[in-house]
Design a protein around this motif. Structure first.
Motif, PDB file in Angstrom:
ATOM      1  N   PRO A 180       0.807  -1.224   0.000  1.00 11.88           N
ATOM      2  CA  PRO A 180       0.000   0.000   0.000  1.00 11.88           C
ATOM      3  C   PRO A 180       0.835   1.267   0.000  1.00 11.88           C
ATOM      4  CG  PRO A 180      -0.858  -1.587   1.585  1.00 11.88           C
ATOM      5  CD  PRO A 180       0.464  -2.116   1.115  1.00 11.88           C
ATOM      6  N   GLU A 181       2.044   1.184   0.569  1.00 10.12           N
ATOM      7  CA  GLU A 181       2.897   2.370   0.669  1.00 10.12           C
ATOM      8  C   GLU A 181       3.244   2.966  -0.694  1.00 10.12           C
ATOM      9  OE1 GLU A 181       3.094   0.187   4.423  1.00 10.12           O
ATOM     10  OE2 GLU A 181       3.263  -0.403   2.321  1.00 10.12           O
ATOM     11  N   ARG A 182       3.116   2.169  -1.744  1.00 13.80           N
ATOM     12  CA  ARG A 182       3.460   2.709  -3.070  1.00 13.80           C
ATOM     13  C   ARG A 182       2.498   3.835  -3.467  1.00 13.80           C
ATOM     14  NH1 ARG A 182       4.499  -1.099  -6.515  1.00 13.80           N
ATOM     15  NH2 ARG A 182       4.001  -3.008  -5.353  1.00 13.80           N
ATOM     16  N   TRP A 183       1.324   3.915  -2.827  1.00 10.67           N
ATOM     17  CA  TRP A 183       0.343   4.939  -3.154  1.00 10.67           C
ATOM     18  C   TRP A 183       0.450   6.169  -2.257  1.00 10.67           C
ATOM     19  CZ3 TRP A 183      -2.130   4.113  -7.583  1.00 10.67           C
ATOM     20  CH2 TRP A 183      -2.224   2.805  -8.049  1.00 10.67           C
ATOM     21  N   LEU A 184       1.367   6.142  -1.320  1.00  5.62           N
ATOM     22  CA  LEU A 184       1.556   7.284  -0.435  1.00  5.62           C
ATOM     23  C   LEU A 184       2.673   8.169  -0.976  1.00  5.62           C
ATOM     24  CD1 LEU A 184       1.363   5.391   2.986  1.00  5.62           C
ATOM     25  CD2 LEU A 184      -0.448   6.720   1.870  1.00  5.62           C
ATOM     26  N   GLY A 185       2.567   9.450  -0.803  1.00  4.66           N
ATOM     27  CA  GLY A 185       3.591  10.352  -1.318  1.00  4.66           C
ATOM     28  C   GLY A 185       3.501  10.464  -2.823  1.00  4.66           C
ATOM     29  N   ALA A 186       4.640  10.298  -3.488  1.00  4.48           N
ATOM     30  CA  ALA A 186       4.685  10.377  -4.950  1.00  4.48           C
ATOM     31  C   ALA A 186       4.183   9.057  -5.512  1.00  4.48           C
ATOM     32  CB  ALA A 186       6.114  10.653  -5.417  1.00  4.48           C
ATOM     33  N   SER A 187       2.866   8.914  -5.574  1.00  7.13           N
ATOM     34  CA  SER A 187       2.262   7.650  -5.987  1.00  7.13           C
ATOM     35  C   SER A 187       2.206   7.526  -7.505  1.00  7.13           C
ATOM     36  CB  SER A 187       0.853   7.536  -5.407  1.00  7.13           C
ATOM     37  OG  SER A 187       0.040   8.581  -5.908  1.00  7.13           O
ATOM     38  N   PRO A 188       1.990   6.294  -8.028  1.00  7.88           N
ATOM     39  CA  PRO A 188       1.841   6.109  -9.480  1.00  7.88           C
ATOM     40  C   PRO A 188       0.644   6.883 -10.013  1.00  7.88           C
ATOM     41  CG  PRO A 188       2.144   4.003  -8.329  1.00  7.88           C
ATOM     42  CD  PRO A 188       1.915   5.042  -7.285  1.00  7.88           C
ATOM     43  N   GLN A 189       0.520   6.940 -11.329  1.00  8.89           N
ATOM     44  CA  GLN A 189      -0.544   7.721 -11.956  1.00  8.89           C
ATOM     45  C   GLN A 189      -1.924   7.146 -11.667  1.00  8.89           C
ATOM     46  OE1 GLN A 189       0.573   7.435 -16.073  1.00  8.89           O
ATOM     47  NE2 GLN A 189      -0.407   5.463 -16.357  1.00  8.89           N
ATOM     48  N   GLY A 190      -2.020   5.894 -11.335  1.00 12.43           N
ATOM     49  CA  GLY A 190      -3.307   5.253 -11.081  1.00 12.43           C
ATOM     50  C   GLY A 190      -3.296   3.821 -11.576  1.00 12.43           C
ATOM     51  N   HIS A 191      -4.207   3.009 -11.035  1.00  8.56           N
ATOM     52  CA  HIS A 191      -4.278   1.620 -11.485  1.00  8.56           C
ATOM     53  C   HIS A 191      -5.217   1.513 -12.685  1.00  8.56           C
ATOM     54  CE1 HIS A 191      -8.235   1.335  -9.641  1.00  8.56           C
ATOM     55  NE2 HIS A 191      -7.727   1.801  -8.515  1.00  8.56           N
ATOM     56  N   TYR A 192      -5.339   0.311 -13.215  1.00  9.69           N
ATOM     57  CA  TYR A 192      -6.080   0.101 -14.459  1.00  9.69           C
ATOM     58  C   TYR A 192      -7.289  -0.803 -14.270  1.00  9.69           C
ATOM     59  CZ  TYR A 192      -1.939   2.235 -16.440  1.00  9.69           C
ATOM     60  OH  TYR A 192      -0.928   3.113 -16.723  1.00  9.69           O
ATOM     61  N   SER A 193      -7.722  -0.967 -13.016  1.00  9.81           N
ATOM     62  CA  SER A 193      -8.800  -1.909 -12.738  1.00  9.81           C
ATOM     63  C   SER A 193     -10.163  -1.435 -13.216  1.00  9.81           C
ATOM     64  CB  SER A 193      -8.858  -2.190 -11.230  1.00  9.81           C
ATOM     65  OG  SER A 193      -7.678  -2.837 -10.813  1.00  9.81           O
ATOM     66  N   PHE A 194     -10.307  -0.141 -13.513  1.00 10.04           N
ATOM     67  CA  PHE A 194     -11.564   0.370 -14.042  1.00 10.04           C
ATOM     68  C   PHE A 194     -11.437   0.751 -15.512  1.00 10.04           C
ATOM     69  CE2 PHE A 194     -11.934   1.608  -9.457  1.00 10.04           C
ATOM     70  CZ  PHE A 194     -12.922   0.680  -9.154  1.00 10.04           C
ATOM     71  N   GLY A 195     -10.414   0.241 -16.177  1.00 14.17           N
ATOM     72  CA  GLY A 195     -10.179   0.614 -17.555  1.00 14.17           C
ATOM     73  C   GLY A 195      -9.261   1.819 -17.633  1.00 14.17           C
ATOM     74  N   TYR A 196      -9.211   2.433 -18.813  1.00 17.95           N
ATOM     75  CA  TYR A 196      -8.290   3.559 -19.003  1.00 17.95           C
ATOM     76  C   TYR A 196      -8.736   4.376 -20.196  1.00 17.95           C
ATOM     77  CZ  TYR A 196      -3.773   5.999 -19.058  1.00 17.95           C
ATOM     78  OH  TYR A 196      -2.786   6.953 -18.989  1.00 17.95           O
ATOM     79  N   GLY A 197      -8.591   5.690 -20.092  1.00 18.21           N
ATOM     80  CA  GLY A 197      -8.908   6.566 -21.203  1.00 18.21           C
ATOM     81  C   GLY A 197     -10.401   6.650 -21.457  1.00 18.21           C
ATOM     82  N   GLY A 198     -10.767   6.884 -22.717  1.00 18.80           N
ATOM     83  CA  GLY A 198     -12.168   6.955 -23.084  1.00 18.80           C
ATOM     84  C   GLY A 198     -12.868   5.633 -22.828  1.00 18.80           C
ATOM     85  N   ARG A 199     -14.140   5.715 -22.439  1.00 18.78           N
ATOM     86  CA  ARG A 199     -14.988   4.559 -22.167  1.00 18.78           C
ATOM     87  C   ARG A 199     -14.504   3.736 -20.987  1.00 18.78           C
ATOM     88  NH1 ARG A 199     -18.879   4.155 -25.829  1.00 18.78           N
ATOM     89  NH2 ARG A 199     -19.538   2.152 -24.991  1.00 18.78           N
ATOM     90  N   MET A 200     -13.739   4.351 -20.104  1.00 24.70           N
ATOM     91  CA  MET A 200     -13.415   3.654 -18.856  1.00 24.70           C
ATOM     92  C   MET A 200     -14.638   3.717 -17.955  1.00 24.70           C
ATOM     93  SD  MET A 200     -10.934   6.256 -16.737  1.00 24.70           S
ATOM     94  CE  MET A 200     -10.882   5.168 -15.309  1.00 24.70           C
ATOM     95  N   CYS A 201     -14.617   2.974 -16.876  1.00 23.96           N
ATOM     96  CA  CYS A 201     -15.763   2.893 -15.989  1.00 23.96           C
ATOM     97  C   CYS A 201     -16.106   4.270 -15.438  1.00 23.96           C
ATOM     98  CB  CYS A 201     -15.482   1.928 -14.847  1.00 23.96           C
ATOM     99  SG  CYS A 201     -16.793   1.849 -13.630  1.00 23.96           S
ATOM    100  N   VAL A 202     -17.337   4.735 -15.703  1.00 21.51           N
ATOM    101  CA  VAL A 202     -17.725   6.069 -15.258  1.00 21.51           C
ATOM    102  C   VAL A 202     -17.933   6.123 -13.750  1.00 21.51           C
ATOM    103  CG1 VAL A 202     -18.837   6.600 -17.442  1.00 21.51           C
ATOM    104  CG2 VAL A 202     -20.173   5.586 -15.610  1.00 21.51           C
ATOM    105  N   ALA A 203     -18.159   4.976 -13.133  1.00 28.02           N
ATOM    106  CA  ALA A 203     -18.430   4.951 -11.692  1.00 28.02           C
ATOM    107  C   ALA A 203     -17.173   4.671 -10.883  1.00 28.02           C
ATOM    108  CB  ALA A 203     -19.490   3.900 -11.386  1.00 28.02           C
ATOM    109  N   SER A 204     -16.002   4.824 -11.503  1.00 27.50           N
ATOM    110  CA  SER A 204     -14.768   4.473 -10.804  1.00 27.50           C
ATOM    111  C   SER A 204     -14.558   5.314  -9.554  1.00 27.50           C
ATOM    112  CB  SER A 204     -13.567   4.632 -11.749  1.00 27.50           C
ATOM    113  OG  SER A 204     -13.467   5.957 -12.232  1.00 27.50           O
TER     114      SER A 204
END
Length: 484
Positions: free
Chosen positions: A391-415
Motif C-alpha cells: 500500500p505504501e506505493r500509493w503514499l507520497g509520490a504515488s503512481p498515476q493510477g491503477h487500471y482496474s476500471f479501464g483507461y482513457g475513453g470509455r473507462m468505468c464512469v463509476a470508478s
C-alpha cells in the motif's frame, strides 16, 4: 473388417469434403482478418486463442511487445498490456475510442449502505462467534448502490434478495447479462460455425440458444419499467429519495420524454453502473472479498491498517462521521487491493470508431481492442515489485493510477464512486472488527491472486469461498457504530 455400405460412401465422403472445405476456408478468412503488421499468436485452428487466460496475454507481451493481436475464433483482437501503451492509445488517440458521461452519487448513500454492510456482518456472524462467507452481504451492498443511484430504491435486507420477486428478477437478469457479455463464455461471437450449432441446439430443445438472449433483454425492459412506474408513484406522492431518474422526472425540460425514452435512460444508467455495481459479482464483491481475506490472513497488515486509522484522528466509534479526516493509508490499501487483485482482469472490450496507429501499424476502424488490466497493473515500470502487496506505493509520490476500471475513453464512469465506496467499506471494517481466519490458521495460498482465485480462466477474478470471523473490537464501539 466390416466394409462401409456402398450407399453411405458418398454421403460420408461429401461430409468429409465439406468439413475440410469449411476448415480451410475458415482458416483463410482468419488469416485475412488479421491486422497487417501487428505481431501476435494466431492460436489454434477455428478457436484461435479462446482457450487461453488473461495471464497468458501478459506473458506474451514479453515476446510480442506491449501491443499485439490475438484471435478469438475469427475475430482479431488488439491487446494492450503496458501503461505506456495504454496512454498512447487510450489517451493520445482517445478520439478513436469514445468516452462515457460521468454521474454523481451522494455521500450519504455510500454511508448508509456501508453502515448496513457492517451491521449485517455482525448479525450473520453472531458477533464474531460464527465464521461466514460475506459474499451475499457484499452483493447486497453492490446492488443497493446501483438501484439507489438510479431509482432511489434498495433492498432492505440480505434476505430480501431471496424473498422479493422483483429483486430476485433483477439479480438473475443482471447476472445473466454479465454472462452474455463475458469475453470467454460466448464463443459464438468469434466462431461463425457455432452460431449454426446454437440454432440447432435451440431447435432440439437442448439449450436456449439466441432466443434466450432476446428473452433476457425483454425481461430487463420489464423490470426497469416496474422500477420506473414505482418511482413515478413515489414522485407523485412526494415520498421519493434523490436519484438520477427521479431528477429526470422532475426536470420541466424533460416533461416531453416518452416512457420508452425514460426507460432508455434507465438502461443507460444501469449499464454504466454495471462496471462497478450492477452485477455486484463483477468488481465490488470480489474486491471486498479479497480485502477481507487479506486482512484476516495477514494480521500484521491488519494491525498496521488499524493503527493508521487511529493515527489519522478518526474516531473508531464513528469512522464515517461527516467531516472525518481521510485515513490515507486506508485509501492506499484500497487502491493496492484493486491493483494487486484486479477483479476484472480483462477490461470490457472497446472498438475503434476511427483508425488508430501503434508504432506505424494501422489498427483499422471497427477493430476490437482489449485492455489487459491485469498486465498493466503489473507493469514494473509503473509499479516496481509488482508482485508484492505494498500500500505504501500509493503514499507520497504515488503512481498515476491503477487500471482496474479501464483507461482513457470509455473507462468505468463509476470508478470514483467505487473507489470511495470501497475505501469506506474497508475503513469501517477495520475500525469495527478484528478479522480472523475461520479455523484460526493463516494460509498464504488463500490470498495469492493466482492460487487463491476461484477460476483462473474467468474474466472475473473472484476469490474462492473462504469464511472469516468478524469479531467486534469492542461491543461499546460497535454499538456506537450501529447508532451512527
Amino acid at each position: 473388417m466390416t466394409e462401409i455400405p456402398r450407399l453411405l460412401v458418398w454421403p460420408l465422403a461429401a461430409s468429409v469434403l465439406l468439413t475440410a472445405f469449411y476448415f480451410l476456408s475458415n482458416e483463410v478468412a482468419r488469416y485475412r482478418a488479421r491486422i497487417k503488421g501487428l505481431q501476435g499468436p494466431s492460436g489454434l485452428p477455428i478457436v484461435g486463442n479462446l482457450h487461453q487466460a488473461t495471464e497468458q496475454y501478459r506473458i506474451w507481451s514479453q515476446k510480442y511487445g506491449p501491443v499485439f493481436q490475438i484471435q478469438l475464433g475469427n475475430v482479431p483482437i488488439v491487446v494492450v498490456n503496458s501503461a505506456s501503451a495504454a496512454k498512447n492509445l487510450f489517451l493520445t488517440q482517445t478520439s478513436a475510442l469514445n468516452s462515457r458521461p460521468v454521474f454523481h452519487v451522494f455521500h450519504k448513500i455510500l454511508n448508509l449502505e456501508v453502515s448496513e454492510f457492517i451491521r449485517d456482518l455482525l448479525l450473520e456472524g453472531k458477533s464474531g462467534a460464527l465464521p461466514i462467507d460475506p459474499s451475499d452481504i457484499t452483493h447486497r451492498l453492490s446492488l443497493n448502490l446501483s438501484l439507489t443511484l438510479n431509482y432511489g430504491f434498495r433492498a432492505e435486507s440480505t434476505k430480501a434478495l431471496q424473498t422479493s420477486p422483483l429483486l430476485k428478477e433483477v439479480t438473475h437478469i443482471e447476472t445473466e447479462i454479465g454472462k452474455l457479455r463475458s469475453t470467454g463464455s460466448n464463443y459464438s461471437n468469434y466462431i461463425p460455425a457455432l452460431r449454426v450449432w446454437d440454432r440447432v441446439k435451440e431447435g432440439l430443445g437442448v439449450s436456449p440458444g439466441p432466443a434466450y438472449g432476446r428473452d433476457i433483454g425483454k425481461r430487463r425492459l420489464q423490470y426497469n419499467k416496474v422500477l420506473l412506474d414505482e418511482l413515478k408513484d413515489r414522485v407523485q406522492e412526494g415520498t421519493d429519495n434523490p436519484c438520477i431518474q427521479g431528477g429526470v422526472l422532475k426536470d420541466p425540460e424533460a416533461s416531453h420524454l416518452t416512457e420508452e425514452e425514460l426507460i432508455s435512460i434507465s438502461l443507460s444508467m444501469m449499464a454504466e453502473g454495471a462496471l462497478t455495481f450492477r452485477q455486484g459479482a463483477e468488481t465490488t464483491t470480489p474486491t471486498i472479498g479479497w480485502g477481507i481475506l487479506l486482512l484476516a490472513h495477514r494480521p500484521t497488515l491488519q494491525a498496521q491498517a488499524y493503527s493508521s486509522i487511529l493515527a489519522s484522528g478518526i474516531d473508531p466509534t464513528q469512522p464515517l462521521a461527516p467531516g472525518s479526516p481521510q485515513a490515507h493509508y486506508m485509501m492506499a490499501f484500497t487502491k493496492e487491493i484493486l491493483r494487486y487483485y484486479t477483479p476484472l482482469r480483462l477490461a470490457l472490450p472497446k472498438a475503434t470508431s476511427a483508425p488508430a496507429v501503434w508504432e506505424g501499424t494501422l489498427i483499422p476502424k471497427d477493430t476490437m481492442v482489449f485492455l489487459n488490466s491485469w498486465a498493466c497493473n503489473r507493469d514494473p515500470i509503473v509499479f516496481p515489485d509488482p508482485d508484492v502487496f505494498l500500500p505504501e506505493r500509493w503514499l507520497g509520490a504515488s503512481p498515476q493510477g491503477h487500471y482496474s476500471f479501464g483507461y482513457g475513453g470509455r473507462m468505468c464512469v463509476a470508478s470514483h464512486v467505487a473507489n470511495q465506496g470501497l475505501y469506506m467499506a474497508f475503513l469501517h471494517l477495520v475500525a469495527t472488527y478484528e478479522l480472523l481466519p475461520a479455523d484460526g490458521v493463516v494460509d498464504a495460498a488463500v490470498v495469492d491472486p493466482m492460487r487463491g482465485i476461484e477460476d483462473v480462466r474467468a474474466t472475473r477474478a473472484g476469490p474462492k469461498g473462504v469464511k472469516v470471523r468478524f469479531v467486534p473490537r469492542a461491543e461499546k464501539l460497535f454499538d456506537a457504530n450501529l447508532e451512527g
